[in-house]
Design a protein around this motif. Structure first.
Motif, PDB file in Angstrom:
ATOM      1  N   GLN A 104      -9.832   3.133   1.507  1.00  0.00           N
ATOM      2  CA  GLN A 104      -9.601   4.012   0.597  1.00  0.00           C
ATOM      3  C   GLN A 104     -10.572   3.709  -0.467  1.00  0.00           C
ATOM      4  OE1 GLN A 104      -5.599   5.111  -0.498  1.00  0.00           O
ATOM      5  NE2 GLN A 104      -6.102   5.778  -2.445  1.00  0.00           N
ATOM      6  N   TRP A 108      -1.347   4.430  -1.398  1.00  0.00           N
ATOM      7  CA  TRP A 108      -2.546   3.931  -0.648  1.00  0.00           C
ATOM      8  C   TRP A 108      -2.558   4.278   0.785  1.00  0.00           C
ATOM      9  CZ3 TRP A 108      -4.018  -1.288  -3.472  1.00  0.00           C
ATOM     10  CH2 TRP A 108      -4.165  -1.172  -4.794  1.00  0.00           C
ATOM     11  N   HIS A 109      -3.646   4.622   1.205  1.00  0.00           N
ATOM     12  CA  HIS A 109      -3.716   4.814   2.694  1.00  0.00           C
ATOM     13  C   HIS A 109      -4.328   3.483   3.317  1.00  0.00           C
ATOM     14  CE1 HIS A 109      -4.880   6.065   6.587  1.00  0.00           C
ATOM     15  NE2 HIS A 109      -6.015   5.582   6.501  1.00  0.00           N
ATOM     16  N   ALA A 110      -3.415   2.864   4.276  1.00  0.00           N
ATOM     17  CA  ALA A 110      -3.717   1.785   4.966  1.00  0.00           C
ATOM     18  C   ALA A 110      -3.951   1.906   6.529  1.00  0.00           C
ATOM     19  CB  ALA A 110      -2.746   0.687   4.799  1.00  0.00           C
ATOM     20  N   ALA A 122       0.856  -1.177   0.024  1.00  0.00           N
ATOM     21  CA  ALA A 122      -0.027  -0.192  -0.106  1.00  0.00           C
ATOM     22  C   ALA A 122       0.643   1.241   0.086  1.00  0.00           C
ATOM     23  CB  ALA A 122      -0.931  -0.032   1.260  1.00  0.00           C
ATOM     24  N   THR A 171      -7.368  -1.315   3.731  1.00  0.00           N
ATOM     25  CA  THR A 171      -7.610  -0.136   3.404  1.00  0.00           C
ATOM     26  C   THR A 171      -8.917   0.090   3.091  1.00  0.00           C
ATOM     27  OG1 THR A 171      -7.110   1.688   1.745  1.00  0.00           O
ATOM     28  CG2 THR A 171      -7.245  -0.522   1.085  1.00  0.00           C
TER      29      THR A 171
END
Length: 517
Positions: free
Chosen positions: A310, A162-164, A157, A308
């Motif tokens: 997201q 990406w936000h985790a 991520a 995530t």
């Protein structure tokens, strides 16, 4: 008191304030709350009672599927597209769930309120969320509970930008056994089996396991006033010759999202809206496998310590779907399930199975919008009709692309699709294959863990089955307390949402009982 079917040697007649059909997150929570108010409560569970203290949870997948899963883990939709994942035991699906424990998001609460449902706003549910999280020890997992796949997920991520975030967990004293789905052998997972069911019994409730409800009875006014049931021989699944009749002032239907609509239909209860069994949603799972040059051992420690959100909400541009509409997490499968779901036959399958320790996986839960239907066949058995289509199919395909991106970002040398063709990807440049990959009608098997919607709640009796107080529009004194009443999916694991909505129902039922005197 818990009475199991193998201890039943006669028929019973009972009279109680409340009879509850089902002992999962809905039924067990309501039982605990109403028993604490001093009401006489009888819980009926079609499945068996299993206890870690008796050694019933032996961590063998074949045994545990037969003991705690509905249909012994073999039920599918009629087109073989969905593997139906539901509990058939005291504690319901909470006995085999992963212990992910999310509050229903405020945006989803707002959508439900906009549909006409009252009394279930995020603000109204917040005190219940807080109490449930305290009772179930909901917390974020510490780093020591991250297995290799969880750590790789976070690394991938980060690589992708990406936000985790850590996943809220309902555990206490976890032994890191990696056998969460088969039922916790250590009573660490805070399922209803170790929380609300014992609390209800301590407060005076009684429970009868191996007891299948055949009918919800009504009086001359059309009000629910009890049930007719049979006791089941657990080994054969057939009636053992003894019956149960219960007279009750209130009947609570909490048999779960896969079963409550079927109970309603078998009882031939009113269905003026025509909505009973309709609006069937299930959060279909997509998942991919990946082959690494290192050991992963998916079956170690806890499943989804991270993930995530997201992409939880779908995004659109000019009315056209762009991406999202699902959760994305590390996956966990024990060797038996992993071998079973890997594609291929003969030597191809043998070659994959020989590399089980080096296989990783990720999974998504699709926030489905286009429903199917639960019907009864000529034998009175439930049939599950569902076809992933439209925007839900687009979500599924996008989730597979995101999964492949993440797996390659974690160093996977090959991505393996669990489809009938055994499709494999050697690089991220090949993810376009998911645009046209056959995934319908059994070409790809979706897990279906979160049934909802088939007795949906709403203000208008012409388009819904249950009112905002959880009472059936057409059957006074019958309250439905499980995910069947959700007008839409919570978009996260529903366990805490079911429990919080059950607090609303218990408050309404308690008020009704007090008014009845």
């Amino acid at each position: 008191m818990i009475l199991e079917g193998n201890k039943v040697d006669r028929s019973y007649e009972e009279q109680v304030d409340v009879v509850i059909i089902g002992s999962g997150c809905g039924g067990a929570t309501v039982a605990k709350l109403l028993a604490a108010e001093g009401h006489s409560v009888l819980i009926l569970e079609k499945g068996g009672y299993f206890s870690a203290r008796r050694g019933d949870f032996d961590q063998r997948s074949d045994n545990m599927l037969a003991r705690i899963d509905g249909g012994r883990g073999m039920h599918t939709s009629v087109n073989n597209e969905l593997a139906l994942m539901y509990g058939n035991c005291v504690g319901g699906a909470s006995v085999h769930y992963w212990a992910d424990s999310w509050r229903m998001p405020k945006d989803r609460c707002d959508e439900i309120a906009a549909s006409g449902v009252t009394g279930h706003s995020y603000e109204e549910l917040t005190p219940y969320f807080e109490q449930i999280e305290k009772d179930h020890n909901v917390h974020l997992a510490a780093s020591e509970y991250y297995n290799t796949m969880n750590r790789l997920f976070n690394e991938g991520a980060e690589t992708l930008g990406w936000h985790a975030e850590p996943t809220p967990q309902a555990r206490r004293g976890c032994a890191k056994s990696g056998h969460c789905y088969q039922g916790c052998s250590y009573d660490a997972k805070q399922s209803q089996l170790v929380t609300s069911v014992p609390a209800a019994i301590e407060a005076g409730a009684r429970l009868m396991a191996d007891c299948q409800v055949e009918n919800i009875t009504r009086n001359a006014k059309g009000e629910a006033d009890g049930i007719d049931a049979v006791f089941i021989d657990r080994a054969s699944g057939r009636p053992n010759g003894h019956r149960l009749q219960v007279q009750a002032r209130i009947v609570v239907l909490a048999a779960g999202g896969y079963s409550s609509a079927a109970v309603w239909l078998r009882a031939k209860l009113p269905n003026g809206s025509g909505q009973v069994g309709k609006n069937f949603l299930c959060n279909p799972n997509t998942f991919l496998y990946a082959l690494y040059d290192r050991e992963i051992k998916l079956w170690e420690n806890i499943p989804a310590a991270t993930g995530t959100s997201q992409y939880r909400l779908a995004t659109y541009k000019n009315g056209e779907y762009v991406e999202g509409g699902y959760l994305l997490h590390p996956n966990q499968l024990q060797p038996e399930f992993l071998a079973l779901t890997l594609p291929g036959f003969g030597e191809d399958h043998r070659e994959l199975v020989s590399q089980l320790p080096n296989i990783g996986s990720v999974v998504s839960w699709i926030d489905d919008e286009l429903p199917g239907e639960i019907r009864l066949n000529n034998n009175g058995d439930a049939e599950y009709h569902y076809q992933l289509r439209g925007v839900d199919e687009l979500k599924a395909r996008d989730s597979l692309k995101k999964q492949a991106q993440l797996l390659f970002a974690t160093g996977a040398k090959e991505v393996i699709v669990p489809d009938t063709a055994g499709t494999r990807l050697r690089s991220v440049d090949e993810i376009g294959v998911f645009d046209d990959l056959p995934i319908s009608n059994g070409n790809y098997l979706f897990g279906a863990p979160h049934p909802a919607g088939t007795l949906r709640m709403g203000a208008d009796p012409a388009s819904s089955v249950v009112a905002s107080n959880h009472e059936a529009h057409e059957v006074p004194n019958l309250f439905v307390v499980d995910p069947s009443v959700f007008p839409m999916q919570p978009s996260v694991d529903p366990s805490i949402s079911i429990m919080a909505w059950s607090y609303v129902a218990a408050k309404e039922i308690n008020s009704r009982l007090v008014s009845l005197g």
